[in-house]
Design an enzyme around this catalytic site. Structure first.
Site, PDB file in Angstrom:
ATOM      1  N   LYS A 184       3.192  47.361 101.071  1.00  0.00           N
ATOM      2  CA  LYS A 184       3.244  48.568 100.241  1.00  0.00           C
ATOM      3  C   LYS A 184       1.985  48.628  99.366  1.00  0.00           C
ATOM      4  O   LYS A 184       1.878  47.991  98.332  1.00  0.00           O
ATOM      5  CB  LYS A 184       4.495  48.588  99.352  1.00  0.00           C
ATOM      6  CG  LYS A 184       4.790  50.022  98.941  1.00  0.00           C
ATOM      7  CD  LYS A 184       5.282  50.216  97.539  1.00  0.00           C
ATOM      8  CE  LYS A 184       4.316  50.134  96.437  1.00  0.00           C
ATOM      9  NZ  LYS A 184       3.266  51.171  96.355  1.00  0.00           N
ATOM     10  N   GLU A 259       0.593  38.119  90.520  1.00  0.00           N
ATOM     11  CA  GLU A 259      -0.726  37.979  89.872  1.00  0.00           C
ATOM     12  C   GLU A 259      -0.893  39.219  89.009  1.00  0.00           C
ATOM     13  O   GLU A 259      -0.907  40.331  89.523  1.00  0.00           O
ATOM     14  CB  GLU A 259      -1.805  37.874  90.943  1.00  0.00           C
ATOM     15  CG  GLU A 259      -3.099  37.263  90.417  1.00  0.00           C
ATOM     16  CD  GLU A 259      -4.119  38.293  89.973  1.00  0.00           C
ATOM     17  OE1 GLU A 259      -3.901  38.925  88.904  1.00  0.00           O
ATOM     18  OE2 GLU A 259      -5.123  38.461  90.686  1.00  0.00           O
ATOM     19  N   CYS A 293      -9.275  42.086  87.789  1.00  0.00           N
ATOM     20  CA  CYS A 293      -8.314  41.280  87.021  1.00  0.00           C
ATOM     21  C   CYS A 293      -9.001  40.124  86.301  1.00  0.00           C
ATOM     22  O   CYS A 293      -8.562  39.693  85.251  1.00  0.00           O
ATOM     23  CB  CYS A 293      -7.191  40.782  87.910  1.00  0.00           C
ATOM     24  SG  CYS A 293      -7.768  40.002  89.414  1.00  0.00           S
ATOM     25  N   GLU A 397      -5.095  44.082  78.087  1.00  0.00           N
ATOM     26  CA  GLU A 397      -5.981  44.346  79.212  1.00  0.00           C
ATOM     27  C   GLU A 397      -6.304  45.842  79.265  1.00  0.00           C
ATOM     28  O   GLU A 397      -5.406  46.664  79.438  1.00  0.00           O
ATOM     29  CB  GLU A 397      -5.271  43.922  80.508  1.00  0.00           C
ATOM     30  CG  GLU A 397      -6.162  43.959  81.711  1.00  0.00           C
ATOM     31  CD  GLU A 397      -5.427  43.565  82.997  1.00  0.00           C
ATOM     32  OE1 GLU A 397      -4.296  44.042  83.224  1.00  0.00           O
ATOM     33  OE2 GLU A 397      -5.996  42.783  83.773  1.00  0.00           O
TER      34      GLU A 397
END
Ligand code: TXE
Length: 508
Positions: A184, A259, A293, A397
């Site tokens: 997905k 993650e 990331c 973030e």
């Protein structure tokens, strides 16, 4: 529009066939460079997701795929690596149109994942060597061995920043070990995944070993993660979604690796090579407009060189050339979506309110100066100086081209380490110093899954990737990347069967 064929509908691959969604719904996928619709993709319904799960589960339980030798499956991985190279230019083009990243970056991603497939084509062969156990701790009449088997039906959920790369990091070990996968991709950037799925079939992977569902996470996510017929979920994405997925996997106790990004420190000491440090800081935070990331978004710098380093970074940041990823002159492209652009803009407002000093960028490019960038989701490389650890801009973030600057007193390694570890995340970090002993000392004390010394951002398929803390659990890549996708079974076989003697003689 480019001459490259963008994958067309139908974009769902269920039970071995390309198909439209059961309720006929579609979703536009947008080119972030000019906000134009690239194509409509099929939006899988919950019913489509159920059908994919049923097909994958039946295939896993009844086909010979999980029982093939590692060699047979690894040959397919090698063939796939060859196909990735043969289709590199088309794939890179599609990735660039969909994500906005430069063509050079897309091509690097394809070379990288080719290496990932080649690495696992060899690494998985090692699992063939079943461990036979003998010695003082077991009777000599026993043949005891440990074998490796696939986990079952694996749902692979990927984000929009590295669609090819993040998927292949999961696909290669999952398929090498004989699992059935349901893919997905992010609804924001599904196109390269459609292409990658076509190549899997062309490489000779059994048609039902892979199912593809293009859809939003909200619409089919729960169907996938809550299903009792799914054995594993591997997710790369945001913290909030990751938490949600872990909770929903808990109900059926399925394996779940996540993650979830990072807020990565780049610690620069005064004894660094200043030009190199400027370059490392710039590359660490502004590559792919910070949508990485492991982006080095927090500069933690020794006071005596702080002003000079920040000035150097600002000067270079102002010169970064932004534009279409297809234009070889562009050094970075736009942000991925209007929604993400809004989030990044909001973070700069927060930084200003918190007292941070925006010394460069902090806004969209001026449309009068850059009319070519006016339609796309561009945001200027931004540096926020004089930050402190309590600020949201330092702790959260942003996933955009925003560098925050914190200073520590000269020689105060303790504070440098404290600041670098002062985050709920723990994915990656950098240390810049010419003193190798110091750099190694600091690298060992950082609570982050990857640390770069005097450089930033490289990875190899041979070394594990993953995070401490809220950056996630489990590891991708390396030999541990395979462990995520295998069950380990111990077979204890008695060669000279005899009565066990626990209960009274059971002889008939
Ligand atoms: O990610 P989501 P979003 C961070 C970054 C970004 C933030 C949000 O800070 O600003 O996350 O991004 C699927 N069940 N990262 O909202 O929602 C979704 O369809 C199952 C870091 O775009 O996490 C997509 O395929 N799946 C990151 C995938 O999850 C669900 C990379 C990621 O989307 C779901 C990207 C659900 N309930 C963003 N909801 C990194 N670690 O590199 C959504 N999804």
């Amino acid at each position: 529009m480019s001459a490259v064929e963008i994958p067309q509908r139908p974009t769902l691959f269920i039970d071995g066939s390309w198909t439209k969604s059961s309720d006929g719904k579609t979703r536009p996928t947008i080119n972030p460079y000019d906000a134009k619709v690239l194509i409509e993709v099929d939006e899988a319904s919950a019913e489509d997701a159920q059908r994919a799960i049923a097909s994958a589960s039946h295939f896993f339980k009844t086909s010979d795929w999980p029982h093939k030798t590692f060699e047979e499956r690894c040959n397919l991985l090698s063939r796939y690596a060859d196909l990735l190279q043969a289709h590199k230019s088309k794939l890179a083009h599609i990735e660039t149109l969909d994500t906005g990243k430069t063509l050079a970056e897309s091509e690097i991603d394809i070379d990288d994942v080719t290496n990932v497939f080649r690495f696992y084509a060899k690494e998985a062969l090692k699992l063939q060597n079943e461990k036979t156990i003998s010695g003082d701790l077991i009777p000599s009449s026993v043949q005891s061995k440990v074998i490796h088997e696939p986990v079952g039906v694996c749902v692979l959920i990927t984000p929009w920043n590295y669609p090819i790369l993040q998927l292949c990091w999961k696909l290669a070990p999952a398929l090498a070990t004989g699992n059935a996968v349901i893919v997905k991709p992010s609804e924001v950037t599904p196109l390269s995944t459609v292409y990658l799925t076509k190549l899997l079939i062309e490489a000779g992977f059994p048609a039902k070993s892979v199912q593809l569902l293009t859809a939003s996470g909200a619409s089919i996510g729960p169907t996938l993660t809550e299903s009792k017929d799914v054995d594993l979920v591997s997710f790369t994405g945001g913290l909030a979604t990751g938490r949600h997925i872990i909770r929903s996997c808990a109900e059926t106790v399925k394996r779940c690796t996540v993650e979830l990004g990072g807020k990565n420190p780049n610690v620069v000491f005064a004894d660094c090579d200043l030009d190199l440090a400027v370059d490392n800081v710039l590359t660490a935070v502004f590559t792919h407009s910070g949508q990485v990331c492991s982006s080095g978004a927090r500069l933690i710098v020794e006071e005596s060189i702080a002003d000079r380093l920040v000035a150097g970074v600002v000067e270079r940041a102002k010169q970064i050339s932004m534009g279409s990823g297809l234009d070889p002159k562009s050094e970075t492209g736009p942000l991925v979506s209007a929604e993400h652009l809004g989030k990044v803009e909001a973070f700069v407002d927060i930084a200003r309110k918190e007292g941070g000093k925006v010394v460069c960028g902090g806004m969209r490019p001026d449309p009068k100066q850059h009319p070519d960038l006016a339609q796309g989701y561009f945001f200027l490389p931004t540096v926020v100086d004089h930050c402190d650890r309590t600020m949201r801009i330092v702790q959260e973030e942003t996933f955009g081209p925003i560098l925050t600057v914190e200073r520590f007193k000269d020689g105060d390694e303790e504070t440098a380490v404290f600041l670098a570890n002062d985050t709920a995340y723990g994915l990656a970090g950098g240390v810049q110093s010419k003193d190798h002993a110091r750099a190694e000392r600091i690298a060992r004390r950082l609570r982050h899954g990857t640390v770069w010394v005097n450089t930033y951002g490289a990875y190899t398929p041979q070394a594990e990737w993953g995070g401490y803390g809220m950056s996630g659990n489990g590891r991708e890549l390396g030999s541990k990347g395979l462990d995520e996708y295998i069950e380990t079974k111990h077979i204890w076989a008695e060669k000279k069967p005899a009565m066990m003697g626990w209960f009274k003689d059971a002889r008939m």
